[in-house]
Scaffold this motif. Structure first.
Motif, PDB file in Angstrom:
ATOM      1  N   VAL A  15       0.861  -1.176   0.000  1.00  0.00           N
ATOM      2  CA  VAL A  15       0.000   0.000   0.000  1.00  0.00           C
ATOM      3  C   VAL A  15       0.901   1.232   0.000  1.00  0.00           C
ATOM      4  CG1 VAL A  15      -0.211  -0.001   2.523  1.00  0.00           C
ATOM      5  CG2 VAL A  15      -1.955   1.138   1.142  1.00  0.00           C
ATOM      6  N   VAL A  16       0.491   2.275  -0.716  1.00  0.00           N
ATOM      7  CA  VAL A  16       1.250   3.516  -0.817  1.00  0.00           C
ATOM      8  C   VAL A  16       0.520   4.561   0.023  1.00  0.00           C
ATOM      9  CG1 VAL A  16       2.171   5.251  -2.392  1.00  0.00           C
ATOM     10  CG2 VAL A  16       1.974   2.865  -3.143  1.00  0.00           C
ATOM     11  N   VAL A  17       1.211   5.089   1.056  1.00  0.00           N
ATOM     12  CA  VAL A  17       0.578   5.966   2.039  1.00  0.00           C
ATOM     13  C   VAL A  17       1.308   7.300   2.127  1.00  0.00           C
ATOM     14  CG1 VAL A  17      -0.085   6.194   4.474  1.00  0.00           C
ATOM     15  CG2 VAL A  17      -0.082   3.940   3.389  1.00  0.00           C
ATOM     16  N   ASP A  18       0.562   8.403   2.042  1.00  0.00           N
ATOM     17  CA  ASP A  18       1.106   9.731   2.306  1.00  0.00           C
ATOM     18  C   ASP A  18       1.230   9.848   3.817  1.00  0.00           C
ATOM     19  OD1 ASP A  18       1.311  12.456   3.056  1.00  0.00           O
ATOM     20  OD2 ASP A  18       0.298  13.096   1.229  1.00  0.00           O
ATOM     21  N   THR A  19       2.445   9.921   4.333  1.00  0.00           N
ATOM     22  CA  THR A  19       2.642   9.893   5.787  1.00  0.00           C
ATOM     23  C   THR A  19       2.312  11.218   6.457  1.00  0.00           C
ATOM     24  OG1 THR A  19       4.995  10.408   5.579  1.00  0.00           O
ATOM     25  CG2 THR A  19       4.370   8.068   5.660  1.00  0.00           C
ATOM     26  N   VAL A  20       2.190  12.286   5.687  1.00  0.00           N
ATOM     27  CA  VAL A  20       1.813  13.574   6.266  1.00  0.00           C
ATOM     28  C   VAL A  20       0.322  13.587   6.590  1.00  0.00           C
ATOM     29  CG1 VAL A  20       1.694  16.073   5.873  1.00  0.00           C
ATOM     30  CG2 VAL A  20       3.689  14.776   5.111  1.00  0.00           C
ATOM     31  N   SER A  21      -0.503  13.158   5.627  1.00  0.00           N
ATOM     32  CA  SER A  21      -1.953  13.167   5.825  1.00  0.00           C
ATOM     33  C   SER A  21      -2.488  11.831   6.352  1.00  0.00           C
ATOM     34  CB  SER A  21      -2.662  13.497   4.514  1.00  0.00           C
ATOM     35  OG  SER A  21      -2.501  12.430   3.587  1.00  0.00           O
ATOM     36  N   GLY A  22      -1.708  10.746   6.188  1.00  0.00           N
ATOM     37  CA  GLY A  22      -2.184   9.421   6.554  1.00  0.00           C
ATOM     38  C   GLY A  22      -3.086   8.805   5.500  1.00  0.00           C
ATOM     39  N   ARG A  23      -3.207   9.458   4.369  1.00  0.00           N
ATOM     40  CA  ARG A  23      -4.098   9.024   3.301  1.00  0.00           C
ATOM     41  C   ARG A  23      -3.466   7.938   2.437  1.00  0.00           C
ATOM     42  NH1 ARG A  23      -4.842  12.810  -1.495  1.00  0.00           N
ATOM     43  NH2 ARG A  23      -5.477  11.242  -2.951  1.00  0.00           N
ATOM     44  N   GLU A  24      -4.228   6.894   2.123  1.00  0.00           N
ATOM     45  CA  GLU A  24      -3.776   5.879   1.175  1.00  0.00           C
ATOM     46  C   GLU A  24      -3.859   6.459  -0.224  1.00  0.00           C
ATOM     47  OE1 GLU A  24      -5.842   2.191   1.499  1.00  0.00           O
ATOM     48  OE2 GLU A  24      -5.375   1.973   3.618  1.00  0.00           O
ATOM     49  N   LEU A  25      -2.724   6.446  -0.931  1.00  0.00           N
ATOM     50  CA  LEU A  25      -2.673   6.987  -2.283  1.00  0.00           C
ATOM     51  C   LEU A  25      -2.952   5.931  -3.334  1.00  0.00           C
ATOM     52  CD1 LEU A  25       0.528   9.192  -1.906  1.00  0.00           C
ATOM     53  CD2 LEU A  25      -1.870   9.886  -1.687  1.00  0.00           C
ATOM     54  N   GLY A  26      -2.737   4.688  -2.982  1.00  0.00           N
ATOM     55  CA  GLY A  26      -2.945   3.598  -3.925  1.00  0.00           C
ATOM     56  C   GLY A  26      -2.204   2.359  -3.470  1.00  0.00           C
ATOM     57  N   HIS A  27      -1.898   1.491  -4.431  1.00  0.00           N
ATOM     58  CA  HIS A  27      -1.270   0.210  -4.141  1.00  0.00           C
ATOM     59  C   HIS A  27      -0.251  -0.100  -5.221  1.00  0.00           C
ATOM     60  CE1 HIS A  27      -4.585  -0.336  -1.320  1.00  0.00           C
ATOM     61  NE2 HIS A  27      -5.306   0.221  -2.266  1.00  0.00           N
ATOM     62  N   PHE A  28       0.734  -0.925  -4.903  1.00  0.00           N
ATOM     63  CA  PHE A  28       1.727  -1.400  -5.860  1.00  0.00           C
ATOM     64  C   PHE A  28       1.519  -2.887  -6.065  1.00  0.00           C
ATOM     65  CE2 PHE A  28       5.168   1.923  -5.731  1.00  0.00           C
ATOM     66  CZ  PHE A  28       5.404   1.924  -7.088  1.00  0.00           C
TER      67      PHE A  28
END
Length: 115
Positions: A15-28
């Motif tokens: 899983v690809v996660v923006d660590t600033v917002s905690g939002r999941e951006l997508g998956h690899f």
């Protein structure tokens, strides 16, 4: 759940996660992970949150999904989740955009999704 790079089925790989917002951006998916990083993410042994491709601060985590097994006489996966820790691979914004087609990521509501 589609791969952030190829838009194919990602499965429960990373899983690809923006660590600033905690939002999941997508998956690899596994194929795109190997194409971009080889087996380096599996073998990565770091304790800081810098980008795996340079020394800049990593703001995007590429965390593996981890299954939880339930055992009631027969083992099965009861839940799949991820943890972002200091041992998780990170990418800076520049390398995130270089290895993904990040402009095509559709907006999702913030927050973690348990699967």
């Amino acid at each position: 759940m589609n791969c952030i790079r190829c838009n194919g089925e990602a499965g429960y790989n990373r899983v690809v996660v923006d660590t600033v917002s905690g939002r999941e951006l997508g998956h690899f998916c596994r194929n795109c992970e190997f194409e971009e990083f080889g087996r380096a993410l599996e073998r990565l042994n770091t304790r800081d949150r810098s980008c795996v491709m340079c020394n800049r601060d990593g703001h995007v985590a590429v965390a593996p999904w981890t299954p939880t097994l339930a055992d009631d006489g027969r083992q099965f996966v009861s839940e799949v989740d991820y943890d972002v820790t200091d041992r998780t691979p990170f990418l800076c914004d520049e390398h995130f955009h270089a290895v993904t087609d990040a402009d095509d990521v559709e907006d999702e509501p913030p927050g973690r999704v348990r699967r």
